[in-house]
Design a protein around this motif. Structure first.
Motif, mmCIF file in Angstrom:
data_model
loop_
_atom_site.group_PDB
_atom_site.id
_atom_site.type_symbol
_atom_site.label_atom_id
_atom_site.label_comp_id
_atom_site.label_asym_id
_atom_site.label_seq_id
_atom_site.Cartn_x
_atom_site.Cartn_y
_atom_site.Cartn_z
ATOM 1 N N VAL A 2 0.844 -1.203 0.000
ATOM 2 C CA VAL A 2 0.000 0.000 0.000
ATOM 3 C C VAL A 2 0.869 1.240 0.000
ATOM 4 O O VAL A 2 0.705 2.141 -0.821
ATOM 5 N N LEU A 3 1.867 1.234 0.902
ATOM 6 C CA LEU A 3 2.735 2.402 1.024
ATOM 7 C C LEU A 3 3.463 2.647 -0.291
ATOM 8 O O LEU A 3 3.549 3.789 -0.767
ATOM 9 N N THR A 4 3.914 1.589 -0.910
ATOM 10 C CA THR A 4 4.609 1.741 -2.190
ATOM 11 C C THR A 4 3.678 2.379 -3.207
ATOM 12 O O THR A 4 4.037 3.323 -3.912
ATOM 13 N N ALA A 5 2.466 1.872 -3.250
ATOM 14 C CA ALA A 5 1.493 2.413 -4.206
ATOM 15 C C ALA A 5 1.273 3.899 -3.955
ATOM 16 O O ALA A 5 1.156 4.688 -4.892
ATOM 17 N N ALA A 6 1.236 4.266 -2.663
ATOM 18 C CA ALA A 6 0.946 5.660 -2.328
ATOM 19 C C ALA A 6 2.162 6.541 -2.566
ATOM 20 O O ALA A 6 2.050 7.648 -3.083
ATOM 21 N N ALA A 7 3.349 6.024 -2.213
ATOM 22 C CA ALA A 7 4.556 6.846 -2.284
ATOM 23 C C ALA A 7 5.123 6.863 -3.692
ATOM 24 O O ALA A 7 5.998 7.653 -4.004
#
Ligand code: ATP
Ligand code: ATP
Ligand code: MG
Ligand code: MG
Lengths: 325, 370, 517, 348
Positions: free
Chosen positions: C493-498
């Motif tokens: 999720v964090l990767t997708a967001a960042a």
């Protein structure tokens, strides 16, 4: 401390005027338009001195602003004190009328001085000089200085001051009828503020270089216009007259920035007021030309109830020194 | 220290801790002291009683130049009427927050008074329509302030300063600075004159009719609005935090706008009362001397209305007015001569600063609403 | 307590106590901060963290206790004293002056002057270095602070703290308003400073961060310091248990994902310059999280749904019919309720009672004939809400200013629940709220969904999204991208967001961030 | 201390100012531009009015007209400088009228009674103003009560003191020495009236101080957010206190100007209503009533505009009571323009 509480000391130990006429001396109260200006303080002095002669008790209390509401409070407190005679110089004649009614209902003899409240229940109006007298003398004095012709403007004070406006009316008519070569160019209102009066007078002179005369219609604008002429270095070119008290006008009369000041003997007016008070208290009729100790030429008009001090007094460099207020 | 137009960084009320949060309960005397010091209403009541007792004792021992009795107090109420009404007007706008204040009420009184004068005195309208017209016109003047302040987000102090200049100037120009004193207007005084209270004439002294015709109705209405209606709630809400009010779904602009309209309407009412009291419509009625606005604001502030908005009660305004009016009335009897009227200034200034400092101190000491 | 290195501690406080009137803000606080280390200070809302650091910063004066600086006892009576010692503080809400430039703000209170006048040249030269250090473009130096984002303001505020050779840097919840990228920058700065021997005191409610930056942790509870431990000896769960003084249960409640037509739908929604092509569907009884890093536009989406902003493209549909909320009022009439992100500015009527705060949103509902306020019903509603949300308060007449962050947040939430909304939009529902309160609020949200409310959570708190959402819509660069189901792996999720580029965000170590298994 | 707020060490400051300002502008916008758009607008408006007036009344552009105009502007402009600082700190002072009253009556009285020379009278007047300003400052900074409340109170208290000193009469025979600040020949050198000269110098110093010294910038910080300023290490109370003291001192000096422009007698209503005129000048000058933003240059221009309007109305022969209507309109326009610029700035 408690500055000019003149009558004050007298009352506070006489304790509770509730007795009304109970004390042997009649109490006469006078409510000026405004405290702290020489004009009314001089009336106060005159009234006080007269009362010492005539044997009456003189009360004096004025508002700090020339405001009808503030004046009403003081009148109310005198009604509460149950004085015998109440003199008022109303800021707003109409608003004073109903209050005078209340005072009369409370058994107080009510009268006006300096400024009348025509349609009120006042028994007497002590008049310093007739409206015509003042308006015409002002005009004559100015015209004498201006050589009977020229353009002049009037610097008045409160826009709503009734007596000033009535004098101005007389000046307009009298100038038109008696001095065809003279004309009044403008009338401006400076409030009670000397410096504003001075500034306006300056502006008037600048806007119309042909202006050769200025009238200061009240005790604050009379020295104001003279000051303006002095500042502009137009002494002799522009003549000024006004209704100014002796002390405030003296320097200007002396250097000629003011030709004359039209007034009346204010202390005498105070004295006459006190005298009228004693008459009212005693319930005596006032004769058509009454004998007033120390004051000459007083006249009384029965059906209008106007007690007239006499002709206006013209202050010039020569006689201004004789008065100190 | 902060401005009249930004919300306080940490206003005194922020600091308030619920009395219940205290670990050990405080004694009754301490409790009373805290309430007295922190609650402006309580303080005012005490001061008022103190003034009345002092004055009556002085009067009883003949230190006053006339009896300080109920009839005198009743008579002086005639001044309380405009003060209370305009104090309530300021209550409305100051409570609305964002530096709300109205310097123009006096000028509105002048201008509306002239309009009323025309209608009732010159156009021969009958009383009621003229009165309605006056209130409506006052509201209209208020609406001008309201539009500028609420919808165009002008700072209230400046806006009303400007309209003060404008309205007072118009009032003078409108009738060539002549007062209107036609017959009907002079007779109008009857609505302000003192009357026996019906039913219990002897018991109660003659109270100015204006107290019943103007003051009581206005006080009741404003109290209901502020304390009992949803509008009152919205007003306090926007005064406390108008951003939050916006997010809450309150129509902030309309609420604030209406506060100024209300202030204008009250000023219109005062205009009619002043015309009646002075038996003439004077173009400078509301601005003569110091004018009516500064005393009204002073009364509101003395009554505990927080200049930063969101706090203020009708009772406070009424009590503050009574305190000042009856104190002044006493001073006139206690201090004869010109000094009397001068001491009134001293009393007003002193009471105002004293009350403000005391509550300010107390709120830091105890933490309570003013 | 940790007792090593002979060098005296940079800062040692003993037996600090502080009352505010009736409130015992701090009863007894001990803390030892060594140079060149990052010392974390954690605790629930109202535990006393801010007060303690305010004392160190000279903003408040302690009633009792001693402070030693480099082994010598000092008395800090004013903020200037603290600055003189080199104690620099970054407060919770960055407090800057919009009218003044960045350079002026940085040097306010310690201007560089020459011959009586401020030496603008020197100041700008110095501030340019500082801005480089914290990773802001140098040209910002001479721009008015008012023109910058809240995150940039905080960075400026840190620069300000560093301007006067800081030897202790105190950061009170700095990450609460920073994007993860900015957090990384912040961490970079912190590491550089510690290498230079500066001691850092770091307050945060985001416990996972601590494992990446802190050396030691001091836990506060009810105005007392519970203890100090090396971070290595602890897990998130242990810290939390120390904070709340007992074991807590934080399993994600199992709930079956509802089906059916969406109650709220955002179709290609856009607002010029903020976000575009946002597509979201929320069914009745469903909890959908819009997760995006701060500044990704996620906040603006919430505001638009609530009618604070007006969409410039796309459509908002409720029950399949297109609606145009023009204002919060309009949105409410459509059955949309919103919990604003900034509780203090957008939520609270601070010095008004709790009951006032709750009823403010429903004056129409609580009125007779729409005019009179029904004060009895107001009270009963307030009381029932206080019970239902377990707000800790003596009475419904308590002013919210006297409540802690968490409880205040519950009051604002209560306002949204008075008349059961069709759609509930929650913006950062637990920002700055401590773990205990967070638990309760999450439980409440789940309950609401179970009662059939369509819940849209707009959050930048990853754990929160993963914890309670049935679906997570990731917002990046102003538009919705990937969608995740429940219990998604937070690294993904964090990767997708960042963003895909290998930012340090992906480097975060899941094993230590203590996600509940 | 308060004096130093006004005249920084190194009197040759104003020269350093221009150099510093230049250095600042060289490296981009360090500070708001030295002349705000509001001020440019005012300059244009005033220029236009003067043009119109000089066309309608030929005598307008003569020294005999301009000099009195400038002099009449000085009391409001001078007090306005102090009021600007007060409002920048987020406060307000409605007691200035009463301060002028007390200062002028004490000064006039002593000059008349004990023939006090000008060189002593002026410091006396300034000192009296300073003391009253100190009272305001202490009550506001340490009493932590809103400025408008305190100064409403002191407005009445000072007035009471003044009236007691007046003792229900006017001060007569004020010596001409004061004409040094006045409108006549004695009042100018090379045609420039002294009062105006002094006002300009003081305004310039204040402008430089507010713009280029730490202390000056701190006033803005206090007005922006007093609490944040405190945390930043700004001596908030000292700042607030000094703002009111400075205003008091300037009101004291302005009292001398008022005396000088008055006649040989002084009446008790001196200074009444001055506060509103000053506040009007300040806000027309573009100072934000919410604090944190403002300039003394604008205030001086605002005062000049108001006086120009009054003069214009009289010289055009219009009803004098119209001038306040124009003042009202100007305020609305000035504030409106300011708000518009705000909006456009925040929008971009
Ligand atoms: N200015 C104040 N006046 C009164 N009480 C205060 C004040 N500041 C803090 N308190 C009390 O002190 C306690 C500790 O406050 P503090 O701000 O230190 O908590 P905190 O740990 O920072 O909480 P948070 O995590 O919300 O920042 C609070 O519970 C509050 O009741
Ligand atoms: N003036 C005050 N009076 C009483 N309590 C206060 C005051 N100021 C702060 N507090 C309390 O101090 C505690 C922390 O204050 P703070 O403002 O830091 O909380 P918060 O910011 O709402 O929570 P967080 O910092 O976690 O977001 C809270 O309990 C708050 O209610
Ligand atoms: Mg905190
Ligand atoms: Mg906090």
């Amino acid at each position: 401390g408690c500055g000019e509480g003149s009558g004050g000391s007298a009352t506070s130990d006489s304790g509770g005027g509730d007795s009304g006429g109970g004390s042997d001396q009649p109490t006469i109260a006078f409510v000026p338009k405004l405290q702290g200006i020489p004009y009314f303080e001089a009336m106060n002095t005159g009234g006080q001195e007269a009362c010492e002669e005539l044997g009456c008790e003189w009360l004096y209390q004025g508002p700090v602003e020339a405001d009808a509401a503030a004046q009403a409070d003081i009148v109310r407190s005198y009604i509460q004190q149950g004085v015998d005679v109440l003199f008022v110089a109303p800021n707003d004649p109409d608003s004073m009328a109903p209050l005078l009614q209340q005072a009369a209902d409370a058994g107080i003899a009510v009268a006006t001085t300096d400024t009348d409240a025509p349609d009120s229940v006042r028994e007497v109006f002590v008049n310093q000089a007739s409206t015509e007298g003042i308006g015409q003398t002002l005009t004559d004095q100015l015209m004498e200085a201006m050589g009977g012709s020229g353009r002049y403007a009037i610097v008045s004070c409160g826009e709503t001051a009734e007596n000033l406006n009535s004098w101005i009316e007389v000046q307009r008519e009298y100038t038109a009828s008696q001095y065809p070569d003279a004309e009044i160019t403008d009338v401006v209102y400076a409030g009670e503020d000397q410096t504003v009066a001075t500034q306006m007078a300056t502006d008037l002179m600048n806007s119309d270089p042909s202006l050769t005369g200025l009238v200061g219609e009240c005790t604050s604008s009379a020295p104001g216009v003279a000051q303006a002429v002095r500042d502009a270095g137009k002494i002799g070119q522009v003549q000024t007259v006004g209704l100014g008290t002796p002390n405030s006008m003296a320097p200007y009369l002396e250097d000629g920035s003011a030709a004359a000041s039209v007034l009346w003997d204010v202390e005498a007016l105070g004295g006459l007021t006190a005298w009228a008070g004693t008459q009212l208290a005693a319930g005596e009729e006032i004769a058509a030309s009454p004998e007033v100790p120390g004051i000459e030429g007083v006249t009384y008009d029965e059906e209008s109830g106007v007690l007239l001090l006499g002709d206006p007094l013209v202050l010039t460099a020569d006689n201004v020194g004789e008065y100190d207020y | 220290m902060t401005t009249s137009t930004t919300p306080p960084p940490a206003p005194a009320p922020e600091k308030q801790q619920p009395g219940a949060a205290t670990d050990r309960p405080e004694g009754l005397p301490a409790r009373l002291l805290r309430i007295l010091l922190t609650q402006r209403i309580a303080l005012l009541v005490v001061l008022l009683v103190a003034v009345l007792i002092t004055m009556t004792t002085l009067s009883g021992n003949n230190y006053l130049s006339a009896p300080y009795d109920s009839s005198y107090l009743a008579a002086t109420l005639i001044n309380a009427v405009p003060l209370v009404l305009l104090g309530l007007a300021e209550l409305l706008v100051i409570t609305s927050g964002r530096g709300g204040i109205d310097l123009s009420v006096g000028a509105i009184v002048s201008l509306t008074g002239m309009v009323f004068g025309f209608a009732y005195g010159e156009w021969g309208w009958s009383l009621f329509p003229s009165l309605v017209l006056a209130v409506a016109f006052g509201a209209l003047c208020g609406a001008l302030n309201g539009v500028l302040v609420a919808y165009l987000r002008f700072p209230a102090l400046i806006t009303t300063l400007a309209t003060y200049y404008a309205f007072s100037s118009l009032a003078l120009v409108i009738n060539d600075q002549q007062p209107i004193n036609a017959r009907p207007i002079q007779e109008l005084y009857s609505t302000a004159r003192a009357v026996e209270v019906p039913f219990l004439p002897d018991a109660v002294p003659a109270v100015p009719l204006g107290v019943f015709t103007y003051l009581v109705p206005a006080v009741v209405v404003i109290w209901l609005v502020m304390a009992r209606t949803t509008y009152g709630r919205r007003l306090y809400a926007i005064g406390t935090n108008d951003v939050a009010a916006e997010w809450t779904g309150i129509d902030v602009r309309r609420t604030r706008f209406l506060a100024y309209v209300g202030a204008g309407a009250l000023s219109g009412l005062v205009a009619v009362y002043t015309v009646a009291q002075f038996a003439s419509a004077r173009p400078d009625a509301g601005v003569a001397g110091n004018g009516m606005a500064l005393p009204a604001i002073t009364i509101a502030v003395l009554g505990g209305v927080a200049i930063t908005g969101g706090i203020g009660r009708v009772a406070g305004v009424v009590l503050a007015t009574l305190l000042i009016v009856w104190l002044n009335a006493g001073i006139l009897l206690a201090v004869p001569g010109n000094a009397g009227t001068q001491f009134q200034l001293f009393a007003l200034g002193f009471v105002l600063v004293f009350a403000a400092l005391l509550n300010g101190f107390a709120n830091r000491r105890y933490g309570g609403t003013s | 307590m940790t007792e090593q290195s002979a060098t005296p501690p940079r800062l040692a406080v003993q037996g600090i106590a502080k009352r505010f009137g009736a409130v015992h803000a701090i009863e007894h606080a001990d803390m030892v901060v060594r140079p060149g280390t990052v010392h974390a200070l954690v605790g629930e809302n109202g535990a006393g963290k801010s007060t303690l650091i305010k004392i160190l910063a000279g903003a408040e004066r302690p009633d009792a206790g001693t402070i030693e600086f480099d082994g010598e006892q000092v008395s800090i009576t004013s903020t200037t004293d603290a600055m003189a010692l080199g104690i620099a503080t970054v407060y919770q809400e960055p407090q800057l002056f919009d009218e003044l430039t960045v350079a002026e703000n940085v040097f306010l209170g310690r201007e560089i002057t020459r011959g009586g006048r401020v030496d603008w040249a020197a100041q700008n030269a110095r501030v340019t270095e500082l801005l480089e250090l914290i990773g802001l473009p140098a040209e910002h130096a001479t721009t008015a602070v008012g023109t910058h984002s809240i995150a940039q303001k905080q960075q400026v505020y840190i620069a300000k703290a560093l301007a006067g050779e800081a030897r202790v840097l105190i950061l009170d919840e700095p990450s609460a308003i920073l994007t993860d990228r900015e957090v990384e920058v912040l961490f970079g700065v912190i590491r550089r400073l510690t290498e230079a021997g500066v001691a850092i005191i770091y307050i945060s409610h985001r416990l996972d961060e601590l494992f990446r930056i802190a050396d030691e942790v001091t836990v506060m509870r009810d105005g007392r310091t519970i203890g100090t431990h090396p971070i290595g000896d602890l897990s998130v769960r242990q810290i939390v248990e120390m904070m709340v003084g007992g074991a807590i249960e934080d399993e994600r409640p199992e709930r079956d994902v509802p089906t059916g037509d969406p109650r709220l739908e955002l179709r290609g929604l856009g607002l010029t310059g903020r976000f575009h092509d946002v597509d979201v569907q929320v069914r009745a009884g469903e909890i959908v999280a819009l997760y995006g890093l701060v500044g990704s536009g996620v906040a603006e989406i919430g505001a638009t749904v609530y009618g604070m902003d007006r969409a410039t493209e796309g459509a908002i549909l409720v029950e399949g019919t297109e609606v145009h909320p023009r204002s919060p009022r309009g949105a409410k009439q459509l059955g949309i309720a919103l919990l604003p992100a900034n509780r203090k500015e957008q939520g609270l009527f601070s010095f008004q009672p709790i009951s006032f705060n709750i009823s403010a949103g429903h004056l129409g509902l609580l009125s007779r004939f729409g005019v009179w306020l029904d004060r009895r019903r107001e009270t009963t509603v307030a009381r029932s809400m206080i019970d239902r949300l377990a707000v800790k308060t003596p009475s419904e007449r308590t002013p919210v200013a006297a409540l802690s962050g968490g409880n205040a947040q519950k009051v604002v939430l209560a306002r949204q629940l008075v008349d059961k909304p069709q759609v509930l939009v929650l913006a950062e529902p637990t920002q700055g709220v401590d773990v205990g309160a967070k638990e309760e609020i999450h439980r409440l949200i789940t309950q609401l969904a179970d009662d059939g409310v369509a819940v849209l959570i707009v959050t930048s708190d990853l754990l929160e999204a993963i914890r309670i959402a049935d679906r997570i819509q990731v917002v990046r660069a102003g538009t919705t991208t990937v969608e995740f189901g429940p219990n998604a792996d937070q690294v993904d999720v964090l990767t997708a967001a960042a963003g895909d580029e290998p930012g340090p965000a992906t480097a975060s170590r899941p094993d230590q961030t203590g996600v509940p298994a | 201390m308060s004096n130093s707020t006004l005249t920084p060490p190194g009197g040759a400051g104003s020269t350093a100012a221009s150099g510093g300002g230049g250095a600042g502008r060289a490296r981009g916008r360090v500070l708001p531009p030295p002349v705000t758009s509001q001020e440019t607008v005012l300059i244009v408006v005033i220029a236009l009015l003067w043009l119109v007036l000089s066309l309608t009344t030929p005598a307008f552009f003569t020294a005999g007209s301009i000099v009195p105009l400038l002099v009449a502007t000085t009391p409001i402009a001078l007090i306005g400088v102090g009021m600007t600082i007060v409002i920048i700190t987020g406060g307000i002072d409605v007691s200035v009228g009463s301060i002028v009253m007390v200062a002028s009556v004490i000064t006039a009285q002593t000059m008349v009674d004990s023939g006090l020379p000008l060189v002593l009278a002026v410091p006396l007047s300034i000192a009296v103003g300073g003391v009253l300003g100190l009272v305001n400052g202490v009550l506001i900074a340490y009493g932590r009560v809103h400025a408008i409340i305190i100064t409403f109170g002191t407005l009445n208290l000072f007035r009471f003191i003044g009236l007691q000193i007046f003792g229900s009469s006017t001060v007569e025979g004020i010596p001409r020495t004061l004409a040094f600040f006045g409108r006549g020949d004695a009042g100018r050198t090379l045609g420039v009236p002294h009062a105006f000269l002094i006002t300009i110098v003081i305004a310039a110093l204040a402008w430089w101080y507010l713009r280029h010294t730490a202390g000056g910038r701190h006033f803005y910080a206090v007005g922006g957010d007093a609490n944040a300023a405190r945390l930043a290490g700004v001596a908030v109370r000292a700042r607030v206190l000094s703002a009111y003291v400075v205003t008091g001192l300037l009101a004291g000096l302005a009292a001398c100007f008022v005396l000088a422009q008055g006649t040989s007698s002084l009446a008790a209503n001196v200074g009444s209503g001055l506060e509103l005129a000053v506040i009007a000048a300040v806000v027309i000058g573009g100072t934000s009533i919410t604090g944190g933003r403002g300039s003394v240059l604008g205030t001086v221009l605002g005062a000049l505009l108001v006086q120009t309007v009054a003069t214009g109305v009289t010289q055009l022969g219009w009803p004098t009571q119209l001038s306040s209507l124009f003042v009202g309109v100007f305020i609305i326009v000035a504030v409106g323009a300011d708000l518009l610029r705000e909006r456009t700035r925040s929008a971009s």
